[in-house]
Design a protein around this motif. Structure first.
Motif, mmCIF file in Angstrom:
data_model
loop_
_atom_site.group_PDB
_atom_site.id
_atom_site.type_symbol
_atom_site.label_atom_id
_atom_site.label_comp_id
_atom_site.label_asym_id
_atom_site.label_seq_id
_atom_site.Cartn_x
_atom_site.Cartn_y
_atom_site.Cartn_z
ATOM 1 N N UNK A 27 112.010 99.024 52.198
ATOM 2 C CA UNK A 27 112.408 98.721 53.575
ATOM 3 C C UNK A 27 113.859 98.263 53.621
ATOM 4 N N UNK A 28 114.297 97.501 52.631
ATOM 5 C CA UNK A 28 115.703 97.086 52.588
ATOM 6 C C UNK A 28 116.607 98.305 52.405
ATOM 7 N N UNK A 29 116.187 99.225 51.535
ATOM 8 C CA UNK A 29 116.947 100.455 51.354
ATOM 9 C C UNK A 29 117.060 101.195 52.681
ATOM 10 N N UNK A 30 115.953 101.307 53.399
ATOM 11 C CA UNK A 30 115.950 101.993 54.693
ATOM 12 C C UNK A 30 116.969 101.365 55.647
ATOM 13 N N UNK A 31 116.960 100.036 55.738
ATOM 14 C CA UNK A 31 117.868 99.345 56.661
ATOM 15 C C UNK A 31 119.325 99.566 56.278
ATOM 16 N N UNK A 32 119.615 99.498 54.984
ATOM 17 C CA UNK A 32 121.001 99.681 54.540
ATOM 18 C C UNK A 32 121.475 101.121 54.755
ATOM 19 N N UNK A 33 120.600 102.085 54.490
ATOM 20 C CA UNK A 33 120.952 103.490 54.704
ATOM 21 C C UNK A 33 121.248 103.742 56.179
ATOM 22 N N UNK A 34 120.370 103.284 57.050
ATOM 23 C CA UNK A 34 120.558 103.507 58.491
ATOM 24 C C UNK A 34 121.830 102.836 58.996
#
Length: 222
Positions: free
Chosen positions: A106-113
């Motif tokens: 989920x952290x990866x998702x937030x940083x990518x977005x």
């Protein structure tokens, strides 16, 4: 949106790839730096996710090649090497963000977005000085060359706006089709026809630059 993933740990690689694909991204995954570099020089990506300690060509070395090729695609480094010295090296080379292992997907998702939004949706208003003496107002869609207005159709305008969003970076014709024509089944020759029409209107072949195997780009000076 196409993302390049470089991660030599099989479990990390598979879980990250699967998660991002569930979010709707297209992911090209690699386990060594040389294979990743080959893909980077042949395709156009929206984001690079790079591990540092990988075989053949490490993440830091890969970033050097990316910058030498004038590729402006944003970069997230994923690594357990998060001491200040390694972070300094990464930022000096040109990475945009660090993600410390282990991390939640989920952290990866937030940083990518957030990084994609920051990189591609900022600076999309106001005037841009382009190559060949042209000025483009992103908001109004007005393109001028030496105080003469160049008339563009709505689709030609969509194409110019897309290439300016991806300023100074080659975009392959498939990426253009996916974004400007929303993935419609049209031929590459049809897209090349639009590029030719824009060049003729501007009366300058180099307004939209091309490179075999890499695609097309518009150079933004400021």
């Amino acid at each position: 949106m196409k993302i390049l993933l470089l991660e030599d740990d099989y479990n990390y690689n598979e879980s990250i790839k699967e998660y991002l694909e569930l979010l709707g991204y297209e992911v090209d995954a690699f386990f060594d730096g040389e294979s990743a570099l080959d893909a980077i020089m042949q395709k156009c990506y929206y984001l690079f996710l790079l591990d540092v300690k990988v075989p053949k060509l490490n993440g830091h070395e890969l970033i050097k090649y990316i910058k030498e090729a004038n590729i402006t695609t944003p970069i997230i480094i994923m690594t357990s090497l998060v001491d200040i010295d390694n972070m300094e090296i990464g930022y000096q080379l040109g990475c945009n963000d660090y993600l410390k292992k282990p991390f939640e997907l989920k952290e990866l998702e937030l940083r990518v977005k957030e990084l994609i939004k920051k990189h591609y949706q900022t600076s999309t208003a106001g005037e841009f000085r382009l190559s060949c003496g042209c000025v483009f107002n992103f908001e109004s869609g007005e393109l001028k060359k030496k105080d003469m207005t160049v008339s563009l159709t709505s689709k030609e305008l969509d194409l110019v706006r897309f290439l300016i969003r991806r300023k100074n970076t080659f975009c392959d014709i498939e990426l253009i089709r996916e974004n400007v024509w929303e993935g419609k089944e049209i031929s590459y020759a049809y897209i090349r026809m639009y590029i030719r029409k824009i060049r003729l209107k501007v009366d300058e072949e180099e307004f939209i630059k091309s490179s075999r195997g890499l695609g097309y780009r518009i150079d933004v000076l400021s």
